[in-house]
Each structure stands twice: as structure tokens, then as C-alpha cells.
Design a protein around this motif. Structure first.
Motif, PDB file in Angstrom:
ATOM      1  N   UNK A  54       0.861  -1.190   0.000  1.00  0.00           N
ATOM      2  CA  UNK A  54       0.000   0.000   0.000  1.00  0.00           C
ATOM      3  C   UNK A  54       0.893   1.234   0.000  1.00  0.00           C
ATOM      4  N   UNK A  55       0.596   2.191  -0.852  1.00  0.00           N
ATOM      5  CA  UNK A  55       1.380   3.425  -0.939  1.00  0.00           C
ATOM      6  C   UNK A  55       0.754   4.559  -0.133  1.00  0.00           C
ATOM      7  N   UNK A  56      -0.561   4.458   0.098  1.00  0.00           N
ATOM      8  CA  UNK A  56      -1.242   5.535   0.819  1.00  0.00           C
ATOM      9  C   UNK A  56      -2.612   5.068   1.290  1.00  0.00           C
ATOM     10  N   UNK A  57      -3.105   5.742   2.316  1.00  0.00           N
ATOM     11  CA  UNK A  57      -4.497   5.603   2.717  1.00  0.00           C
ATOM     12  C   UNK A  57      -5.186   6.881   2.264  1.00  0.00           C
ATOM     13  N   UNK A  58      -6.282   6.724   1.559  1.00  0.00           N
ATOM     14  CA  UNK A  58      -7.015   7.857   0.986  1.00  0.00           C
ATOM     15  C   UNK A  58      -8.398   7.892   1.623  1.00  0.00           C
ATOM     16  N   UNK A  59      -8.894   9.100   1.894  1.00  0.00           N
ATOM     17  CA  UNK A  59     -10.252   9.235   2.418  1.00  0.00           C
ATOM     18  C   UNK A  59     -10.787  10.607   2.053  1.00  0.00           C
ATOM     19  N   UNK A  60     -12.107  10.733   2.108  1.00  0.00           N
ATOM     20  CA  UNK A  60     -12.761  12.026   1.918  1.00  0.00           C
ATOM     21  C   UNK A  60     -13.323  12.473   3.256  1.00  0.00           C
ATOM     22  N   UNK A  61     -13.276  13.773   3.488  1.00  0.00           N
ATOM     23  CA  UNK A  61     -13.825  14.323   4.730  1.00  0.00           C
ATOM     24  C   UNK A  61     -14.404  15.706   4.461  1.00  0.00           C
ATOM     25  N   UNK A 100      -4.932  12.308   2.036  1.00  0.00           N
ATOM     26  CA  UNK A 100      -4.191  11.063   2.010  1.00  0.00           C
ATOM     27  C   UNK A 100      -3.121  11.044   3.089  1.00  0.00           C
ATOM     28  N   UNK A 101      -2.834   9.837   3.538  1.00  0.00           N
ATOM     29  CA  UNK A 101      -1.720   9.590   4.445  1.00  0.00           C
ATOM     30  C   UNK A 101      -0.704   8.796   3.645  1.00  0.00           C
ATOM     31  N   UNK A 102       0.478   9.353   3.468  1.00  0.00           N
ATOM     32  CA  UNK A 102       1.530   8.716   2.685  1.00  0.00           C
ATOM     33  C   UNK A 102       2.102   7.536   3.482  1.00  0.00           C
ATOM     34  N   UNK A 103       2.102   6.357   2.866  1.00  0.00           N
ATOM     35  CA  UNK A 103       2.617   5.154   3.524  1.00  0.00           C
ATOM     36  C   UNK A 103       3.907   4.653   2.888  1.00  0.00           C
ATOM     37  N   UNK A 104       4.396   5.386   1.916  1.00  0.00           N
ATOM     38  CA  UNK A 104       5.596   4.979   1.202  1.00  0.00           C
ATOM     39  C   UNK A 104       6.759   4.809   2.179  1.00  0.00           C
ATOM     40  N   UNK A 152     -15.342   6.972   1.686  1.00  0.00           N
ATOM     41  CA  UNK A 152     -14.377   6.420   0.717  1.00  0.00           C
ATOM     42  C   UNK A 152     -12.994   6.201   1.341  1.00  0.00           C
ATOM     43  N   UNK A 153     -12.953   5.584   2.517  1.00  0.00           N
ATOM     44  CA  UNK A 153     -11.671   5.304   3.193  1.00  0.00           C
ATOM     45  C   UNK A 153     -11.089   4.040   2.564  1.00  0.00           C
ATOM     46  N   UNK A 154      -9.868   4.149   2.019  1.00  0.00           N
ATOM     47  CA  UNK A 154      -9.303   2.983   1.344  1.00  0.00           C
ATOM     48  C   UNK A 154      -7.785   3.052   1.263  1.00  0.00           C
ATOM     49  N   UNK A 155      -7.175   1.882   1.155  1.00  0.00           N
ATOM     50  CA  UNK A 155      -5.736   1.788   0.919  1.00  0.00           C
ATOM     51  C   UNK A 155      -5.516   1.666  -0.583  1.00  0.00           C
TER      52      UNK A 155
END
Length: 132
Positions: free
Chosen positions: A45-52, A94-98, A128-131
Motif C-alpha cells: 500500500x502506498x497511501x491511505x485515501x479518504x474524503x472528509x 491522504x496519508x503517505x505510507x511509502x 471512501x476510506x481505502x488503501x
């Protein structure tokens, strides 16, 4: 297309448990604070993405986080974003997971909010919370 489901969070800022903050951790298995095995291998996983978005705009979420649970079965990595001031309109974050070691993540997603930043409480929405 209009979303069929959205998470709505209402924070009263009443400090009913004598804390000036609150939050929610999505955990695997449920209520796993690092005391038992579990979690997911999220390597790749490169990032966790979500809308808020905020109900009014101006709501401050202290932190959005992946991982970070300690204990005997601690999360293998952690990454976060925040504080974030929400707008009334939906925005993607997004939260960068790289570069993170994600082989054992029990704390998949977390948010915290404080009374100090939201003295009158806050209502906000997540979707839309997703990896990726």
C-alpha cells in the motif's frame, strides 16, 4: 453519483469522561490495543485515501493515522496527517505510507479531535476510506 453510506461523527466537547479529546480506532481484531495477535499485512500500500468534510466548515481534526498501536503485538509502522481544518465541501486527503513497514497493522485507521480546537463541538463526515 451520490454516496449511499457516509460516516457521520458528532463530537459534543462535553468532556463527559474528563478528557478533552475523543477518537475512534478501526482495529483488527476489535479492541486490540496490541495485547493479542491480529492485524493485516498491508505491505504494497502506498497511501491511505479518504474524503472528509465538516458540517459547517472550520472543524479541526487533530490527527488521522494508520498504525501506531504499541504493546506486545505492536503495529509494524505508523503514519499520520494533521491537524486538518475541514471545509464544508468534500475534500480528499491522504496519508503517505511509502517506505513504511506495514506487515502487521492492527490499527488500520484512526482519528482524534480535541475540545481545545473545537470548544463548541463539531460534526464531520468521512467517506471512501481505502488503501491504494
Amino acid at each position: 453519483a451520490q454516496a449511499k453510506t457516509v460516516i457521520r461523527i458528532t463530537y459534543t466537547a462535553s468532556a463527559s469522561q474528563n478528557n478533552g479529546w475523543t477518537g475512534v480506532y478501526w482495529q483488527h481484531p476489535a479492541n486490540n490495543w496490541g495485547s493479542r495477535p491480529g492485524g493485516y499485512n498491508l505491505n504494497g500500500a502506498k497511501r491511505l485515501v479518504f474524503k472528509a468534510r465538516g458540517e459547517k466548515g472550520g472543524e479541526v481534526v487533530e490527527e488521522f493515522k494508520v498504525g501506531g498501536i504499541s504493546g506486545d503485538y505492536a503495529d509494524s509502522g505508523t503514519a499520520s496527517a494533521g491537524p486538518i481544518t475541514l471545509a464544508k465541501e468534500w475534500k480528499q486527503y491522504e496519508i503517505n505510507l511509502d517506505g513504511q513497514e506495514l506487515s502487521s497493522i492492527a490499527g488500520g485507521f484512526c482519528w482524534t479531535i480535541t475540545r481545545e480546537s473545537n470548544p463548541d463541538g463539531a460534526v464531520f463526515y468521512l467517506d471512501d476510506i481505502r488503501f491504494e
